[in-house]
Motif scaffolding. Structure first.
Motif, PDB file in Angstrom:
ATOM      1  N   GLU A  72      44.598  11.793  63.499  1.00 24.88           N
ATOM      2  CA  GLU A  72      43.459  11.586  64.385  1.00 24.88           C
ATOM      3  C   GLU A  72      42.870  12.921  64.803  1.00 24.88           C
ATOM      4  O   GLU A  72      43.582  13.898  64.971  1.00 24.88           O
ATOM      5  CB  GLU A  72      43.874  10.808  65.635  1.00 24.88           C
ATOM      6  CG  GLU A  72      44.235   9.378  65.348  1.00 24.88           C
ATOM      7  CD  GLU A  72      44.529   8.591  66.615  1.00 24.88           C
ATOM      8  OE1 GLU A  72      44.221   9.086  67.712  1.00 24.88           O
ATOM      9  OE2 GLU A  72      45.061   7.497  66.484  1.00 24.88           O
ATOM     10  N   HIS A  73      41.577  12.949  64.967  1.00 25.18           N
ATOM     11  CA  HIS A  73      40.892  14.117  65.489  1.00 25.18           C
ATOM     12  C   HIS A  73      40.711  13.902  66.984  1.00 25.18           C
ATOM     13  O   HIS A  73      40.237  12.849  67.399  1.00 25.18           O
ATOM     14  CB  HIS A  73      39.524  14.274  64.809  1.00 25.18           C
ATOM     15  CG  HIS A  73      38.791  15.482  65.249  1.00 25.18           C
ATOM     16  ND1 HIS A  73      38.056  15.532  66.396  1.00 25.18           N
ATOM     17  CD2 HIS A  73      38.710  16.706  64.699  1.00 25.18           C
ATOM     18  CE1 HIS A  73      37.533  16.729  66.537  1.00 25.18           C
ATOM     19  NE2 HIS A  73      37.914  17.456  65.515  1.00 25.18           N
ATOM     20  N   TRP A 114      39.192   6.968  66.620  1.00 28.40           N
ATOM     21  CA  TRP A 114      39.609   6.243  65.421  1.00 28.40           C
ATOM     22  C   TRP A 114      40.330   4.950  65.749  1.00 28.40           C
ATOM     23  O   TRP A 114      40.070   3.910  65.165  1.00 28.40           O
ATOM     24  CB  TRP A 114      40.520   7.105  64.548  1.00 28.40           C
ATOM     25  CG  TRP A 114      39.785   8.121  63.762  1.00 28.40           C
ATOM     26  CD1 TRP A 114      39.845   9.479  63.917  1.00 28.40           C
ATOM     27  CD2 TRP A 114      38.860   7.894  62.695  1.00 28.40           C
ATOM     28  NE1 TRP A 114      39.021  10.099  63.014  1.00 28.40           N
ATOM     29  CE2 TRP A 114      38.404   9.144  62.246  1.00 28.40           C
ATOM     30  CE3 TRP A 114      38.371   6.749  62.079  1.00 28.40           C
ATOM     31  CZ2 TRP A 114      37.500   9.279  61.212  1.00 28.40           C
ATOM     32  CZ3 TRP A 114      37.461   6.884  61.045  1.00 28.40           C
ATOM     33  CH2 TRP A 114      37.037   8.138  60.622  1.00 28.40           C
ATOM     34  N   GLY A 142      39.204  13.475  70.388  1.00 31.50           N
ATOM     35  CA  GLY A 142      37.841  13.203  70.811  1.00 31.50           C
ATOM     36  C   GLY A 142      37.131  12.151  69.972  1.00 31.50           C
ATOM     37  O   GLY A 142      36.108  11.643  70.371  1.00 31.50           O
ATOM     38  N   PHE A 143      37.649  11.827  68.792  1.00 32.54           N
ATOM     39  CA  PHE A 143      37.021  10.783  67.987  1.00 32.54           C
ATOM     40  C   PHE A 143      37.857   9.519  68.087  1.00 32.54           C
ATOM     41  O   PHE A 143      39.051   9.537  67.822  1.00 32.54           O
ATOM     42  CB  PHE A 143      36.867  11.191  66.518  1.00 32.54           C
ATOM     43  CG  PHE A 143      35.968  10.260  65.769  1.00 32.54           C
ATOM     44  CD1 PHE A 143      34.600  10.388  65.845  1.00 32.54           C
ATOM     45  CD2 PHE A 143      36.497   9.216  65.033  1.00 32.54           C
ATOM     46  CE1 PHE A 143      33.756   9.507  65.175  1.00 32.54           C
ATOM     47  CE2 PHE A 143      35.675   8.327  64.360  1.00 32.54           C
ATOM     48  CZ  PHE A 143      34.303   8.479  64.440  1.00 32.54           C
ATOM     49  N   PRO A 169      28.850   5.255  58.307  1.00 32.27           N
ATOM     50  CA  PRO A 169      28.670   5.142  59.759  1.00 32.27           C
ATOM     51  C   PRO A 169      27.491   4.247  60.133  1.00 32.27           C
ATOM     52  O   PRO A 169      27.571   3.479  61.093  1.00 32.27           O
ATOM     53  CB  PRO A 169      28.443   6.589  60.201  1.00 32.27           C
ATOM     54  CG  PRO A 169      29.185   7.396  59.188  1.00 32.27           C
ATOM     55  CD  PRO A 169      28.973   6.658  57.886  1.00 32.27           C
TER      56      PRO A 169
END
Length: 78
Positions: free
Chosen positions: A7-8, A13, A10-11, A36
């Motif tokens: 996971e990044h 997921w 702040g995003f 997206p």
């Protein structure tokens, strides 16, 4: 915040996967193949998010640029 499971920070997921796989009931392969823009349209259609506001057309944009110019020498591609 530590990054885990690819996971990044702040995003969201986990939340997107939950809605895509759980609420929209998309098969995983179909979820991951979506762009997206396609995912946003599916979320809007299912009532999960509000539709994006309409963008101004070119004429409206030009009128706004003329009414509120950036200043001398501004290049607006027109």
């Amino acid at each position: 915040m530590a990054v885990r499971d690819g996971e990044h920070p702040g995003f969201p997921w986990r939340q997107l996967m939950g809605v895509g796989l759980g609420v929209l009931r998309l098969p995983p392969a179909q979820f991951w193949q979506m762009t997206p823009r396609e995912l946003r349209a599916a979320l809007e259609g299912a009532g999960c998010i509000k539709p994006a506001p309409d963008r101004p057309d070119r004429g409206t944009l030009v009128a706004l640029m003329m009414r509120y110019p950036d200043g001398e020498g501004a290049n607006h591609g027109g």
